[in-house]
Design an enzyme around this catalytic site. Sequence first.
Site, mmCIF file in Angstrom:
data_model
loop_
_atom_site.group_PDB
_atom_site.id
_atom_site.type_symbol
_atom_site.label_atom_id
_atom_site.label_comp_id
_atom_site.label_asym_id
_atom_site.label_seq_id
_atom_site.Cartn_x
_atom_site.Cartn_y
_atom_site.Cartn_z
ATOM 1 N N ASP A 193 0.927 -1.106 0.052
ATOM 2 C CA ASP A 193 0.275 0.048 0.077
ATOM 3 C C ASP A 193 0.770 1.254 -0.291
ATOM 4 O O ASP A 193 1.573 1.552 1.248
ATOM 5 C CB ASP A 193 -0.995 0.297 1.230
ATOM 6 N N HIS A 194 0.603 1.804 -1.209
ATOM 7 C CA HIS A 194 2.217 2.367 -1.256
ATOM 8 C C HIS A 194 1.899 4.292 0.181
ATOM 9 O O HIS A 194 2.914 4.516 -0.257
ATOM 10 C CB HIS A 194 2.143 3.897 -2.651
ATOM 11 N N HIS A 256 -5.587 2.673 1.409
ATOM 12 C CA HIS A 256 -5.172 4.016 1.798
ATOM 13 C C HIS A 256 -5.874 4.770 3.404
ATOM 14 O O HIS A 256 -4.994 5.116 4.537
ATOM 15 C CB HIS A 256 -4.855 4.684 0.388
HETATM 16 C C1 BG6 Z 1 -4.225 5.082 -5.996
HETATM 17 C C2 BG6 Z 1 -5.055 5.413 -6.745
HETATM 18 O O1 BG6 Z 1 -3.791 3.748 -5.564
HETATM 19 O O2 BG6 Z 1 -3.617 5.923 -5.144
HETATM 20 C C3 BG6 Z 1 -5.223 6.578 -7.646
HETATM 21 O O3 BG6 Z 1 -5.750 3.735 -7.477
HETATM 22 C C4 BG6 Z 1 -4.987 7.735 -6.552
HETATM 23 O O4 BG6 Z 1 -6.972 6.355 -8.097
HETATM 24 C C5 BG6 Z 1 -3.474 7.467 -6.034
HETATM 25 O O5 BG6 Z 1 -4.602 8.970 -7.186
HETATM 26 C C6 BG6 Z 1 -3.438 8.513 -4.585
HETATM 27 O O6 BG6 Z 1 -2.158 8.248 -4.256
HETATM 28 P P1 BG6 Z 1 -1.810 9.939 -3.262
HETATM 29 O O7 BG6 Z 1 0.148 8.936 -3.299
HETATM 30 O O8 BG6 Z 1 -1.249 10.419 -4.995
HETATM 31 O O9 BG6 Z 1 -1.463 10.295 -2.711
#
Ligand code: BG6
Length: 505
Positions: A193-194, A256
């Site tokens: 989960d990034h 997230h």
């Molecule tokens: C991704 C989603 O996991 O996270 C995207 O698939 C979203 O739709 C993105 O835009 C948001 O990531 P961050 O790091 O820009 O908040």
Amino acid sequence: MTTTRKKSKALPAPPTTLFLFGARGDLVKRLLMPALYNLSRDGLLDEGLRIVGVDHNAVSDAEFATLLEDFLRDEVLNKQGQGAAVDAAVWARLTRGINYVQGDFLDDSTYAELAARIAASGTGNAVFYLATAPRFFSEVVRRLGSAGLLEEGPQAFRRVVIEKPFGSDLQTAEALNGCLLKVMSEKQIYRIDHYLGKETVQNILVSRFSNSLFEAFWNNHYIDHVQITAAETVGVETRGSFYEHTGALRDMVPNHLFQLLAMVAMEPPAAFGADAVRGEKAKVVGAIRPWSVEEARANSVRGQYSAGEVAGKALAGYREEANVAPDSSTETYVALKVMIDNWRWVGVPFYLRTGKRMSVRDTEIVICFKPAPYAQFRDTEVERLLPTYLRIQIQPNEGMWFDLLAKKPGPSLDMANIELGFAYRDFFEMQPSTGYETLIYDCLIGDQTLFQRADNIENGWRAVQPFLDAWQQDASLQNYPAGVDGPAAGDELLARDGRVWRPLG
Ligand code: BG6
């Protein structure tokens, strides 16, 4: 092969063959290669790291390396403001180990080739990174298992990294976990989960558990409610066909937003090791009250953007985007209320919202404190006590701010909101990074703390399943024009509890 969190991150990760499935895809281009480049720049990769792209196109090793270099130049360095130049020495170190396997993910001969590459690499360590469409996850893993590529030895680890989306509901997530655990142990699985790669997300735990001040008020005696927002200004861009069957809830909430919720709401872990941290996170997500279908409907809002304007620019509505049905009923905004049924949080609502094409990019957590008793101010200029908050901004302006009350200078007793703040940029020099550096490095050194365990993922899906079920029966959508902070119904969700969203930005 320990999963204990390391004390220092100074040492290069052990020599490994890193297989990138889906090597010509967007993730490798935008995030993985830039992250590997940054790790190499910081001296955190061993000379013996081999990067092997796996994909179906016919490309030579040299062409693949050139392609990656082009990606790197275009995608990241410009964005990070370092100019267009890739550091030649850093790149040369990385390209020494880059090559490519042309193969079909569903063909056993591809896996025989991977085995040959490992045998020739000089190390038995291998990481298989599935940067592919989700439909390949179980197929690839099953074939890795049958080819014997997941068998570890005393000097050879074998790990699999799985990108999101991990399932599309509780049943599919359980099935995918079942499939993974049939061919390898939990210790070999790295579910990404990034958000967990973001410094500000990791800081929630460190700040909470290193400053005793926080623990003193971090409970339902002092906290009235919590707001978690991930607002984006971007629309679905080129991802219409993915987003159409995903929607904002599946795309952002069980992963997230629940990671943020878990960081805020979990109990202190006994140690900062993978087992203890992940155990506490799974516990708190597992304590989210399972709504009935009726309760889920009443406690959720689905929205979709129509044409509008962001920063003076006219923007198309969701239904006009590429690869989106003209009568699409996919939500691009969701707001939810959830309750956590444990001693710390009973009675404290957590309001979550996320949306595309909102007014600003802002991911933040707002801890809203209970008001102090008013009685003592009855005979003063103060007509009511304004709300007080702790705001943790994950991005773009990383930091933490207390909104408190203070006396306005002057002869009478009146007050105003003041801010006590910490912005990362004022205290730390931040190296350009994608957030994937920590995650890739941790996987290479065998630290699972920042990866999701099976029970954590399943508890997340269990908590969102009632919303999915409710929407199956009634998929009504609230419209909002691009450039505003979601539909009015999102505000009403709080208003009916006598609360308001803190304005974004
Ligand atoms: C991704 C989603 O996991 O996270 C995207 O698939 C979203 O739709 C993105 O835009 C948001 O990531 P961050 O790091 O820009 O908040």
